[in-house]
Write a protein that holds these residues in place. Sequence first.
Motif, PDB file in Angstrom:
ATOM      1  N   LEU A 102       0.971  -1.139  -0.031  1.00 40.70           N
ATOM      2  CA  LEU A 102       0.028  -0.083   0.039  1.00 40.70           C
ATOM      3  C   LEU A 102       0.927   1.145  -0.188  1.00 40.70           C
ATOM      4  CD1 LEU A 102      -2.844  -0.748   2.746  1.00 40.70           C
ATOM      5  CD2 LEU A 102      -3.197  -0.221  -0.034  1.00 40.70           C
ATOM      6  N   SER A 103       0.581   2.248  -0.745  1.00 43.50           N
ATOM      7  CA  SER A 103       1.170   3.481  -0.699  1.00 43.50           C
ATOM      8  C   SER A 103       0.538   4.601  -0.533  1.00 43.50           C
ATOM      9  CB  SER A 103       1.912   3.524  -2.122  1.00 43.50           C
ATOM     10  OG  SER A 103       2.751   4.893  -2.435  1.00 43.50           O
ATOM     11  N   TYR A 104       0.894   5.492   0.603  1.00 43.46           N
ATOM     12  CA  TYR A 104       0.059   6.912   0.763  1.00 43.46           C
ATOM     13  C   TYR A 104       0.929   7.858   0.126  1.00 43.46           C
ATOM     14  CZ  TYR A 104      -2.104  10.602   3.340  1.00 43.46           C
ATOM     15  OH  TYR A 104      -2.794  11.778   3.735  1.00 43.46           O
ATOM     16  N   ASN A 105      -0.024   8.561  -0.589  1.00 39.82           N
ATOM     17  CA  ASN A 105       0.626   9.645  -1.291  1.00 39.82           C
ATOM     18  C   ASN A 105       0.808  10.869  -0.597  1.00 39.82           C
ATOM     19  OD1 ASN A 105       1.346   8.477  -3.896  1.00 39.82           O
ATOM     20  ND2 ASN A 105      -0.690   7.943  -3.451  1.00 39.82           N
ATOM     21  N   VAL A 106       1.897  11.467   0.334  1.00 43.87           N
ATOM     22  CA  VAL A 106       2.000  12.544   0.976  1.00 43.87           C
ATOM     23  C   VAL A 106       2.031  13.738   0.146  1.00 43.87           C
ATOM     24  CG1 VAL A 106       3.490  13.764   2.618  1.00 43.87           C
ATOM     25  CG2 VAL A 106       3.532  11.295   2.696  1.00 43.87           C
ATOM     26  N   VAL A 107       2.887  13.908  -1.088  1.00 44.41           N
ATOM     27  CA  VAL A 107       2.451  14.745  -1.905  1.00 44.41           C
ATOM     28  C   VAL A 107       2.375  13.992  -3.551  1.00 44.41           C
ATOM     29  CG1 VAL A 107       3.872  16.726  -3.220  1.00 44.41           C
ATOM     30  CG2 VAL A 107       4.135  16.265  -0.584  1.00 44.41           C
ATOM     31  N   GLN A 108       1.292  14.000  -4.049  1.00 42.85           N
ATOM     32  CA  GLN A 108       0.913  13.359  -5.360  1.00 42.85           C
ATOM     33  C   GLN A 108       1.941  13.373  -6.089  1.00 42.85           C
ATOM     34  OE1 GLN A 108      -3.015  13.545  -6.114  1.00 42.85           O
ATOM     35  NE2 GLN A 108      -2.858  12.775  -8.268  1.00 42.85           N
ATOM     36  N   ASP A 109       2.374  12.183  -6.727  1.00 48.44           N
ATOM     37  CA  ASP A 109       3.362  12.146  -7.662  1.00 48.44           C
ATOM     38  C   ASP A 109       4.907  12.409  -7.433  1.00 48.44           C
ATOM     39  OD1 ASP A 109       1.579  11.148  -9.567  1.00 48.44           O
ATOM     40  OD2 ASP A 109       1.149  13.475 -10.210  1.00 48.44           O
ATOM     41  N   HIS A 110       4.941  12.982  -5.995  1.00 45.63           N
ATOM     42  CA  HIS A 110       6.205  13.085  -5.607  1.00 45.63           C
ATOM     43  C   HIS A 110       6.719  12.457  -4.327  1.00 45.63           C
ATOM     44  CE1 HIS A 110       6.654  16.259  -8.538  1.00 45.63           C
ATOM     45  NE2 HIS A 110       5.481  16.580  -8.373  1.00 45.63           N
ATOM     46  N   VAL A 111       5.920  12.384  -3.342  1.00 48.64           N
ATOM     47  CA  VAL A 111       6.383  11.729  -1.878  1.00 48.64           C
ATOM     48  C   VAL A 111       5.515  10.802  -1.728  1.00 48.64           C
ATOM     49  CG1 VAL A 111       7.147  12.038   0.376  1.00 48.64           C
ATOM     50  CG2 VAL A 111       7.646  14.108  -1.470  1.00 48.64           C
ATOM     51  N   SER A 112       5.892   9.590  -1.356  1.00 47.26           N
ATOM     52  CA  SER A 112       5.242   8.709  -0.766  1.00 47.26           C
ATOM     53  C   SER A 112       5.671   7.658   0.483  1.00 47.26           C
ATOM     54  CB  SER A 112       4.597   7.739  -1.732  1.00 47.26           C
ATOM     55  OG  SER A 112       5.592   6.746  -2.222  1.00 47.26           O
ATOM     56  N   ILE A 113       4.736   7.145   1.022  1.00 48.31           N
ATOM     57  CA  ILE A 113       5.009   6.140   2.363  1.00 48.31           C
ATOM     58  C   ILE A 113       4.626   4.843   1.959  1.00 48.31           C
ATOM     59  CG2 ILE A 113       4.811   5.518   4.605  1.00 48.31           C
ATOM     60  CD1 ILE A 113       4.701   8.630   5.313  1.00 48.31           C
ATOM     61  N   ASP A 114       5.414   3.914   1.718  1.00 50.91           N
ATOM     62  CA  ASP A 114       4.955   2.629   1.112  1.00 50.91           C
ATOM     63  C   ASP A 114       5.273   1.405   2.455  1.00 50.91           C
ATOM     64  OD1 ASP A 114       4.728   4.163  -1.118  1.00 50.91           O
ATOM     65  OD2 ASP A 114       7.004   3.632  -1.686  1.00 50.91           O
ATOM     66  N   PHE A 115       4.092   0.339   2.345  1.00 51.39           N
ATOM     67  CA  PHE A 115       4.377  -0.500   3.494  1.00 51.39           C
ATOM     68  C   PHE A 115       3.520  -1.612   2.955  1.00 51.39           C
ATOM     69  CE2 PHE A 115       0.875   2.267   4.579  1.00 51.39           C
ATOM     70  CZ  PHE A 115      -0.178   1.590   4.904  1.00 51.39           C
ATOM     71  N   GLY A 116       3.827  -2.914   3.525  1.00 48.89           N
ATOM     72  CA  GLY A 116       3.199  -4.001   3.032  1.00 48.89           C
ATOM     73  C   GLY A 116       4.087  -5.366   3.186  1.00 48.89           C
TER      74      GLY A 116
END
Length: 214
Positions: A102-116
Motif C-alpha cells: 500500500l502506498s500513501y501519497n503525501v505529495v501526489q506524484d512526488h512523495v509517498s510512504i509505502d508498506f506491506g
Amino acid sequence: MNKKTILLLLLSSMLGFAQNGYRDGNRIGLSAGVSQTTLFTNNFNAKPEMGFAGGLSIRGNYYNNWSMIYGMQFFANNFSLESTFNQNIKYSIQGVQIRLLLSYNVVQDHVSIDFGPVLQVNGKLGIASSDETKTIKGTLLKANQIIDVSPVSGNFYFGISAGSKTIRAVIFYEYGFTNLLNKLNNDTSLQALNNNNSFKGNLGTINGQVIFNL
C-alpha cells in the motif's frame, strides 16, 4: 515444485500484471540499489554487510491519496558471523521477492510512504571455500553446516520514496518475521553442536534504490 518453476511462475505473473497495468495507465518502474543486511539471532555473533538488489514494479492508479505497488526484486544480500578466532565469516543469500504494498501519497506524484508484506524465495547461503571449515564462535558448528536455510520466508516492508513521475529515490527497511534458520531445526545433530539450542534468526535489511518509471 522446484525453485526454478516457482521463479518462472512469479515472473510470468509479474509480466502479465505489468501488461494489464500499462493499458490502464499505471507506471512501470525499474529499480536498482544497495543494501545492508544483518541476521538478528541469539545463536551467533552477526554483523551487517553490503549487498545489492534490483527489479521491476507496477504502481497502480491513484484512488484519492492511496495507490498499490506490485513488485519483483532480485537480491544478493550479505551478512557475517564471527568465528572462534574472531574472524568474520561472510555469508551471501540470493533469491527473489514478490511484494504487494500500500502506498500513501503525501505529495501526489512526488512523495509517498509505502508498506506491506513481502514473499521471499531463498537459495542456500553461500560462503567462500576458505571459510567452510571454520568454527562459528560459541558453538561447535562449522560454517558450511548452516547454509541450508528455509527456502521461503516472509518480510514486512516500510519505505519512503521521493522524486518526480519519472525518477524517484527510495529508502526502505525490511524485517523478516519468519525464522530463516528454521529448516536447521530438523536436524537434531546440528542442534547438539549449537549448545542444544534451537536455531532462530530473522533478517533485517535496509535498502537505498533509484526507481526509473517508464
